[in-house]
Design a protein around this motif. Sequence first.
Motif, PDB file in Angstrom:
ATOM      1  N   GLU A 130      51.627  40.580  42.141  1.00  0.00           N
ATOM      2  CA  GLU A 130      50.591  39.879  41.376  1.00  0.00           C
ATOM      3  C   GLU A 130      50.821  38.377  41.475  1.00  0.00           C
ATOM      4  OE1 GLU A 130      47.484  41.002  39.200  1.00  0.00           O
ATOM      5  OE2 GLU A 130      49.031  42.135  38.181  1.00  0.00           O
ATOM      6  N   LEU A 131      49.713  37.619  41.624  1.00  0.00           N
ATOM      7  CA  LEU A 131      49.787  36.158  41.579  1.00  0.00           C
ATOM      8  C   LEU A 131      48.847  35.700  40.473  1.00  0.00           C
ATOM      9  CD1 LEU A 131      49.455  35.344  45.391  1.00  0.00           C
ATOM     10  CD2 LEU A 131      51.558  35.219  44.036  1.00  0.00           C
ATOM     11  N   VAL A 132      49.341  34.899  39.547  1.00  0.00           N
ATOM     12  CA  VAL A 132      48.493  34.426  38.460  1.00  0.00           C
ATOM     13  C   VAL A 132      48.499  32.897  38.429  1.00  0.00           C
ATOM     14  CG1 VAL A 132      47.901  34.695  36.027  1.00  0.00           C
ATOM     15  CG2 VAL A 132      49.277  36.450  37.155  1.00  0.00           C
ATOM     16  N   PRO A 133      47.494  32.258  39.058  1.00  0.00           N
ATOM     17  CA  PRO A 133      47.427  30.807  38.990  1.00  0.00           C
ATOM     18  C   PRO A 133      47.025  30.350  37.590  1.00  0.00           C
ATOM     19  CG  PRO A 133      45.634  31.690  40.364  1.00  0.00           C
ATOM     20  CD  PRO A 133      46.386  32.856  39.820  1.00  0.00           C
ATOM     21  N   SER A 163      41.731  31.844  36.354  1.00  0.00           N
ATOM     22  CA  SER A 163      40.968  32.714  35.467  1.00  0.00           C
ATOM     23  C   SER A 163      41.778  32.945  34.205  1.00  0.00           C
ATOM     24  CB  SER A 163      40.686  34.059  36.126  1.00  0.00           C
ATOM     25  OG  SER A 163      40.106  33.871  37.382  1.00  0.00           O
ATOM     26  N   GLY A 164      41.146  33.547  33.221  1.00  0.00           N
ATOM     27  CA  GLY A 164      41.858  33.862  31.997  1.00  0.00           C
ATOM     28  C   GLY A 164      40.864  34.047  30.888  1.00  0.00           C
ATOM     29  N   ALA A 176      39.061  36.058  29.596  1.00  0.00           N
ATOM     30  CA  ALA A 176      38.339  37.326  29.708  1.00  0.00           C
ATOM     31  C   ALA A 176      38.177  37.620  31.200  1.00  0.00           C
ATOM     32  CB  ALA A 176      36.980  37.224  29.043  1.00  0.00           C
ATOM     33  N   PRO A 177      37.988  38.907  31.570  1.00  0.00           N
ATOM     34  CA  PRO A 177      37.773  39.216  32.977  1.00  0.00           C
ATOM     35  C   PRO A 177      36.613  38.399  33.537  1.00  0.00           C
ATOM     36  CG  PRO A 177      38.108  41.226  31.740  1.00  0.00           C
ATOM     37  CD  PRO A 177      38.030  40.111  30.735  1.00  0.00           C
ATOM     38  N   GLY A 178      36.845  37.684  34.626  1.00  0.00           N
ATOM     39  CA  GLY A 178      35.786  36.929  35.281  1.00  0.00           C
ATOM     40  C   GLY A 178      35.527  35.553  34.725  1.00  0.00           C
ATOM     41  N   PRO A 219      39.798  32.123  41.836  1.00  0.00           N
ATOM     42  CA  PRO A 219      40.511  30.879  42.113  1.00  0.00           C
ATOM     43  C   PRO A 219      40.178  30.358  43.509  1.00  0.00           C
ATOM     44  CG  PRO A 219      41.961  32.419  41.013  1.00  0.00           C
ATOM     45  CD  PRO A 219      40.674  33.164  41.288  1.00  0.00           C
ATOM     46  N   LEU A 224      45.019  42.322  39.751  1.00  0.00           N
ATOM     47  CA  LEU A 224      43.739  41.676  39.446  1.00  0.00           C
ATOM     48  C   LEU A 224      43.883  40.524  38.457  1.00  0.00           C
ATOM     49  CD1 LEU A 224      41.531  44.889  39.089  1.00  0.00           C
ATOM     50  CD2 LEU A 224      41.490  43.246  40.971  1.00  0.00           C
ATOM     51  N   ALA A 225      45.118  40.147  38.135  1.00  0.00           N
ATOM     52  CA  ALA A 225      45.320  39.130  37.093  1.00  0.00           C
ATOM     53  C   ALA A 225      44.679  37.801  37.479  1.00  0.00           C
ATOM     54  CB  ALA A 225      46.803  38.949  36.804  1.00  0.00           C
ATOM     55  N   ALA A 226      44.609  37.495  38.775  1.00  0.00           N
ATOM     56  CA  ALA A 226      43.993  36.234  39.201  1.00  0.00           C
ATOM     57  C   ALA A 226      42.501  36.206  38.860  1.00  0.00           C
ATOM     58  CB  ALA A 226      44.198  36.012  40.697  1.00  0.00           C
ATOM     59  N   LEU A 227      41.907  37.380  38.606  1.00  0.00           N
ATOM     60  CA  LEU A 227      40.496  37.442  38.197  1.00  0.00           C
ATOM     61  C   LEU A 227      40.361  37.559  36.685  1.00  0.00           C
ATOM     62  CD1 LEU A 227      39.085  39.962  40.845  1.00  0.00           C
ATOM     63  CD2 LEU A 227      39.398  37.491  41.030  1.00  0.00           C
ATOM     64  N   GLY A 228      41.493  37.477  35.980  1.00  0.00           N
ATOM     65  CA  GLY A 228      41.439  37.554  34.521  1.00  0.00           C
ATOM     66  C   GLY A 228      41.571  38.966  33.975  1.00  0.00           C
ATOM     67  N   VAL A 229      41.984  39.914  34.836  1.00  0.00           N
ATOM     68  CA  VAL A 229      42.125  41.304  34.399  1.00  0.00           C
ATOM     69  C   VAL A 229      43.612  41.648  34.325  1.00  0.00           C
ATOM     70  CG1 VAL A 229      41.657  43.717  34.961  1.00  0.00           C
ATOM     71  CG2 VAL A 229      39.961  41.965  35.456  1.00  0.00           C
ATOM     72  N   VAL A 285      46.174  37.712  30.069  1.00  0.00           N
ATOM     73  CA  VAL A 285      46.648  37.334  31.399  1.00  0.00           C
ATOM     74  C   VAL A 285      47.373  35.984  31.361  1.00  0.00           C
ATOM     75  CG1 VAL A 285      45.837  36.695  33.695  1.00  0.00           C
ATOM     76  CG2 VAL A 285      44.902  38.692  32.554  1.00  0.00           C
TER      77      VAL A 285
END
Lengths: 203, 301
Positions: free
Chosen positions: A38-41, A119-120, A122-124, A193, B21-26, B252
């Motif tokens: 997982e990558l979370v910018p 992102s963050g 909420a989804p999308g 992103p 899917l965390a990069a999409l906020g999930v 997230v």
Amino acid sequence: MNILQCGSEALLVDVDGIDAVLGLYAALSDRLPEGVTELVPAARTLLVCFDPAVIPAQELADLLAGTEPVPAEAVRGELVEIPVYYDGADLAEVGEHTGLGEHGVVELHTAAEYTVAFSGFAPGFGYLTGLDRQLHLPRRAIPRTHVPAGAVAIAGEFTGVYPRSSPGGWQLIGRTEVPLWDPARRPPALLRPGTRVRFRETR
Amino acid sequence: MIEVVRPGPLTTVQDLGRPGLAALGVGRSGAADRRSAALANRLVGNFDGAAVLETTFGGLVLRFRQVARVAVTGAPCPIRRNGRGEAMNAPFTVWPGTELALGTPSTGLRTYLAVRGGIGVEKILESRSTDLLAGLGPSPLREGDVLPVGHDMCGPLPAVEVAPVPDPAGFGLIVRVVSGPRDDWFGPEALRILSTATYEVTSESNRVGARLAGPPLPRSRGGELLSEGMVPGAIQVPPSGQPLVFLADHPVTGGYPVIGVVLTDDLPVMAQARPGQSVSFRLVPGSLRRHAANVPGAAAV
């Protein structure tokens, strides 16, 4: 670049700013290193989750330290145009606060090209950078309990679109009918992103 | 098909969640106590990724419309099959018309029920998990819901009578923590307090996180942290100084500094911590070279 441990299965890479985050995210997401899950910018960090059975933390840290970020001008995602009805509940107030008037706010908001930094919430939901300095305003003192889906809003240095109705504290300047989030679509998020965004006024 | 007669306080469908899917906020979501969920699946010969029911504080009553092989794991509760007792961690068969009732657990918080083939509800983004924070996946079970049984079995029924696993502890829990990534936002006292004090799990806890009450963790610097990526087990410290440990449905990203992160191996313990129960943290060395010396008393590597 500062690499911090985040438990047994993640590292947090602290960098200078959004361009560096997106550059590193682009460099890694292009070809995900083995073991990275997982990558979370985010605004100044990239969280890298991994499977320690596949790659030890130290090995991953060394790999990240040696990763050349993609230069900012080369991180050019797809361009998405979003038609907006500029009739948000806070538009008049934003116009007054900034001294731009409603029309001036719309002009500035539609003039810029934005980039989804991360992102963050909420989804999308994408945090879009590139907002004109004159539109940098704090969040509302008291958040709304209900912001409708499609609301186009600004807060601080960001602008964004609420993918679904939710509570929210951003200043609402307009709304769009473009679906931001659709679990049946691949990928489900319209804004990811690196995606570039332009807002166009519609009536 | 399985009919929900009573859902209890909270029962959700859970599998391994939505990684990647965390990069999409999930967020990932999925079973809060993955070890118990995996055991339940194994006992009925399911794939690890099959969906199970996660019930909080028991109270779940089901009526089976078909024959099924089931197993119940996690927080130990009385199991009644048409009124007759069944054992935890031991697969058994139910026949059409059977009513299966789970009572209140004696220790722990979350009980898992697996059915051979898995719960066959529709997948959203490759997963059947209910993410209560993001609002993804099937709604929590309601009275009258009818759940299909899926086909996620991976082989013949295993020849197991009972799996020898310890029940969640009913007394003070101890979980291991690696300090950071934001321990530098706290005074030198804070890590000592975190590793020596006892915290109580409050009733505000849910699948998003376990809220704790105890000695506050003092911050050494003001200002706001920019939001950054969060992981399950992250011990986030809001301005009140009262820590919160993120669980399966954590956001997230988050904007409060994380003083330490519970080891993945100890997350099932945290997920079974019930309100009122006490938790203490043991700092263990991290695996990065620079980090190995951050723990008081740890040998420098």
